[in-house]
Design an enzyme around this catalytic site. Structure first.
Site: not given
Lengths: 475, 451
Positions: B134, B172, B45
């Protein structure tokens, strides 16, 4: 007109009634259950289930509305075609109607439980809204042109007829000879399918459409108190609908039959549902009961007794199991309840002891099944004999209304599509016409007779087409 | 038994199945249970300066009685102190030396990136994943997808990380961008050793119709979140394939987005993924789903005679072409098998309302709808076809008018009932062939009626 509800002086309220011992075999779904089943519906086009429904409810549409959470719309879809969609959901033999024709059935898959979904939609919507009017708004009728119609008998056929009329703004009144409206829905349905108070609530719904229900008034030759004559009905109303149902239980006509310990099936069921209290369970509990007959009423009595704790319940039928008029799925359920079945046995006498109590039913038939040559009389020991071999026809009605005739079965003769009898103003439907079929058939009869009249009166109902089973009429 | 092990930019993993950076990889205790269940690796995480979270954080979309077809979240990166996470990373790596731990990272300043990378590598991670994805919360502070949407910024931060890192660096990517190839190439230019995609799709999961507040509700408001789960798989497959077939993308891809079964994983691998990462399916069903992922992928590779997962990798990429290179003379016609048709007639209404009006019912011939069809009669089969299950409810197809669109087969609930039969119109010809040959003008065009 009384639009608030029926005369309910004798409404079923007593929670201590014996029928309340018998709980729903198919309880109301939870929301999650209903949605899960609704989501399985394929939403067929030109769906076979609709065609299998005597009232042609648009089943895929109401089911999809359950899946979306539109329960009021779902109930409206049902009620537009079938004002008694709530009781039909609970008492219809769906296995041989809509569910039987579900495409999943022929496919060998678990079919959609249409009856239970229909109950979920109607029961939830009816209990959820403050008034019934949101479910099925009464159409704006032209008061000046309102007609007056009367129904005789407050069973499903009359309720459907009167409700359909009232929705269109006509005055509709139902005369019921008994103390309770609802017909067999109130007095005859097996309690594990429908309790009398549930049937009463449905009557309240129909009444909310503008139907007046008057109990304690019987059709008769005179207009004495508690009676109403055909002449008065014809003089007072623009049309009369006969939803009389059937008469008393047929008897066997064998020695020993009259007296305590031998009961007619429908009379016993009515007493059990409405009059017996829980303490009177002793009349059944631990006893041995023989039920004579092979129809659905016989199976109902047998299952009810078995569920009420009878030590032994034996169904006696004069022919083989394959000849039974009772549904196979009901008989299967009866066997699960523990009911025994004796085929090829013809009752010849009720055997009583010196004090007159029933001790056995003597029957004639092969002692061992499969050996038809070995026929002899033998006794089936029992404490109670329930006779379920049919009900008589109410033949005298034909003498009251000029032009109304009986067919060769003793049923009221009428057009099968419209319900029109030999009298221009008199229509008929339900058991008094078909000799005893399902609630849903009675509803279809009453609705279609009403639609026929509405079309005939052609006030503004040009779109009504009872034969097509299409959309309900109106503005 | 096929060899499921992979080498991802030097990171050697027992199998291609990694937990994506998300709540299932929040703590060492969780990750050790995941490794016990069979996962080959876990992307921790996202680490950074601890955050404060809100409640609620998740919203789901149910479909057809199935829960959580899509999931949306507004949870931020880890809310636990960095030293706690690092201590747990050390512990996990000590107890599971063969399993892969990749640290997902998100921070702002160059100095912070350096310290964060240093501490994670000191704790023993096998690689780093820079979270530029995100689309909620962190992006408002200039991190996450706000980096992924700016190729220059992405390239610069990647190059910082590469300068500081001793272990492989994965970037990412966010799908919330016009063309996924741009940030992908920027990652390569920044020196990245691998790409992970997709992060979540910017979304509002629904509206509370009682309160008239979007979901998930936080007091009397909500915010846009990140959408994931089975519903996003097609978006992710496209983006993975778009990068995998791009000449400039020379580094391995870790595929992410709606993977729940081995079939999903096999599809991502066939389109070029070296490893795959899973989050939503674990949030729904738990770590145990890896058993089916391993068995199913193994069985599939065995059935195809592939000895390793590497043999599957990228095998479907060449099949992903431009529209203009597709064969215009390849024709399909629907065929209904009357022996298994159940007569639901969903194909009839789908064809009439949603496609090209060529499926009919009944025994009679029908006039063809005039638009887009050659006028005339659709000829019913004679004698009419009776189905074993559906009787006279079996529909029939006006074959000359069927465009082979496939919709009937998609709506048919019976497996194998409707098949698409191949009928070649001629030798292969593509639109691009026509353009090259000057035969790309079709009659009925915009300027045809001009004098």
């Amino acid at each position: 007109m009384n639009c608030d509800g029926p005369s309910r002086a004798h409404a079923v309220r007593d929670a201590d009634r014996l029928e309340n011992e018998l709980l729903d075999k198919k309880p109301l779904y939870t929301e999650a259950e209903a949605r899960a089943e609704a989501d399985r519906c394929l939403y067929c086009v030109d769906a076979p289930c609709i065609k299998a429904c005597p009232t042609q409810i648009d089943i895929p549409t109401f089911i999809k509305k359950i899946a979306s959470g539109n329960l009021r719309g779902s109930a409206t879809t049902i009620l537009e075609q079938n004002l008694l969609g709530y009781s039909c959901a609970r008492v219809c033999p769906v296995e041989v109607l809509c569910v039987g024709d579900c495409v999943y059935t022929a496919w060998g898959r678990e079919p959609i439980p249409i009856g239970r979904l229909q109950r979920y939609a109607t029961e939830t919507a009816m209990s959820g809204s403050a008034s019934f009017s949101a479910l099925l708004p009464r159409r704006r009728g032209a008061a000046a042109s309102a007609m007056r119609v009367a129904c005789v008998g407050a069973g499903p056929a009359s309720l459907a007829f009167a409700g359909t009329m009232a929705r269109e703004g006509h005055e509709a009144v139902i005369f019921e000879k008994g103390a309770i409206a609802g017909g067999l829905n109130a007095t005859g349905i097996a309690p594990y399918k429908l309790h009398a108070e549930d049937a009463q609530r449905e009557v309240e719904f129909v009444a909310s459409l503008g139907v007046e229900v008057v109990t304690g008034i019987a059709l008769d030759a005179s207009d004495a108190p508690g009676r109403i004559s055909a002449k008065k009905l014809l003089d007072t109303y623009d049309a009369v609908f006969l939803g009389l149902g059937l008469g008393v239980d047929t008897t066997l006509g064998i020695p020993g039959e009259s007296g305590a310990g031998v009961v007619g099936a429908t009379a016993w069921i009515e007493r059990m549902k409405l009059s017996m209290n829980r303490e009177q369970r002793f009349e059944i509990e631990g006893k041995t009961i023989v039920v004579v007959g092979g129809g659905n009423t016989a199976i109902d009595v047998a299952r009810e007794c078995a569920q009420l704790g009878a030590a032994r319940v034996v169904m006696v039928y004069r022919r083989g199991a394959s000849s039974m008029s009772g549904y196979a799925h009901e008989m299967d359920a009866a066997r699960v309840d523990g009911v025994e079945f004796v085929a090829h046995a013809r009752p010849v006498a009720v055997v009583r002891n010196v004090s007159g109590a029933v001790t056995a039913l003597r029957v004639s038939g092969p002692r061992v099944s499969g050996t038809p040559s070995d026929v002899s009389d033998y006794d089936l020991p029992c404490d109670l004999v329930a006779v379920a071999i049919g009900q008589s026809k109410l033949r005298e009605v034909a003498t009251y209304f000029p032009g109304v005739e009986l067919d060769d079965r003793g049923c009221i003769a009428c057009d099968p599509t419209t319900g029109q009898t030999g009298h221009a103003k008199v229509f008929a439907g339900g058991d008094c016409v078909n000799g005893g079929k399902e609630v849903v058939n009675a509803v279809a009869n009453g609705r279609d007779a009403a639609r026929t009249l509405l079309e005939r009166w052609s006030l503004k109902f040009a779109r009504v087409s009872p034969s097509s089973g299409g959309q309900a009429a109106g503005a | 038994m096929a060899d499921l092990s992979i080498d991802f930019a030097g990171i050697k993993s027992l199998n291609p199945f990694w937990l994506a950076s998300a709540p299932p990889s929040n703590t060492g205790e969780q990750i050790m249970r995941a490794f016990d269940a069979g996962w080959g690796g876990a992307v921790w995480k996202t680490l950074g300066d601890p955050v404060v979270n809100v409640t609620s954080r998740f919203g789901g979309i149910d479909y057809g009685g199935k829960k959580m077809m899509g999931l949306n979240n507004i949870e931020l990166i880890t809310d636990r102190p960095l030293d706690v996470n690092l201590r747990e990373i050390r512990e996990v790596k000590k107890r599971y030396p063969k399993h892969i731990i990749i640290a997902s990272l998100m921070t702002e300043s160059k100095r912070d990136w350096q310290v964060l990378i240093q501490k994670c590598e000191d704790a023993g991670v096998d690689g780093l994943e820079l979270n530029f994805g995100c689309p909620h919360g962190m992006c408002e502070r200039g991190m996450g997808s706000s980096v992924g949407q700016e190729p220059k910024l992405l390239q610069e931060i990647t190059s910082w990380a590469k300068a500081f890192a001793r272990t492989p660096v994965l970037v990412k990517l966010t799908p919330n961008t016009g063309d996924i190839v741009e940030p992908g190439l920027a990652g390569v230019a920044g020196g990245a050793d691998g790409l992970s995609l997709i992060n979540t799709v910017k979304s509002i999961i629904g509206v509370d119709l009682e309160r008239l507040i979007p979901l998930p509700r936080v007091a009397n408001g909500s915010t846009n979140g990140g959408y994931c789960g089975p519903a996003v798989k097609p978006i992710a497959l496209h983006m993975v394939a778009a990068l995998a077939r791009e000449r400039g993308i020379t580094i391995p891809i870790s595929g992410i987005g709606g993977i729940e079964t081995w079939r999903d994983a096999a599809e991502f691998i066939a389109l070029g993924s070296t490893s795959v990462q899973v989050c939503t399916a674990v949030m729904h069903y738990g770590y145990r789903i890896v058993e089916d992922l391993l068995e199913g992928l193994n069985g599939y590779l065995d059935s195809k005679g592939m000895k390793s997962v590497g043999e599957l990798r990228g095998r479907a990429i060449s099949g992903y072409q431009e529209w203009g290179d597709l064969d215009l003379n390849y024709e399909l016609v629907a065929a209904i098998d009357p022996t298994v048709c159940i007569g639901c007639q969903l194909c009839v209404t789908a064809c009439h309302d949603g496609a090209h009006q060529c499926i009919f019912t009944g025994a009679d011939d029908r006039p063809r709808p005039p638009h887009a069809h050659s006028l005339g009669l659709a000829t019913a089969p004679k004698p009419p076809r009776l189905g074993l299950v559906a009787g006279d409810r079996v529909p029939w197809i006006d074959e000359p008018e069927c465009v082979g669109c496939n919709l009937c087969q998609l709506v048919c609930p019976v497996a194998g009932c409707i098949t698409m039969v191949e009928r070649r119109k001629g030798p292969k010809e593509t639109w691009n062939d026509r353009v090259r040959a000057g035969r790309d003008k079709i009659s009925g065009g915009i300027r045809e009626s001009e004098p």
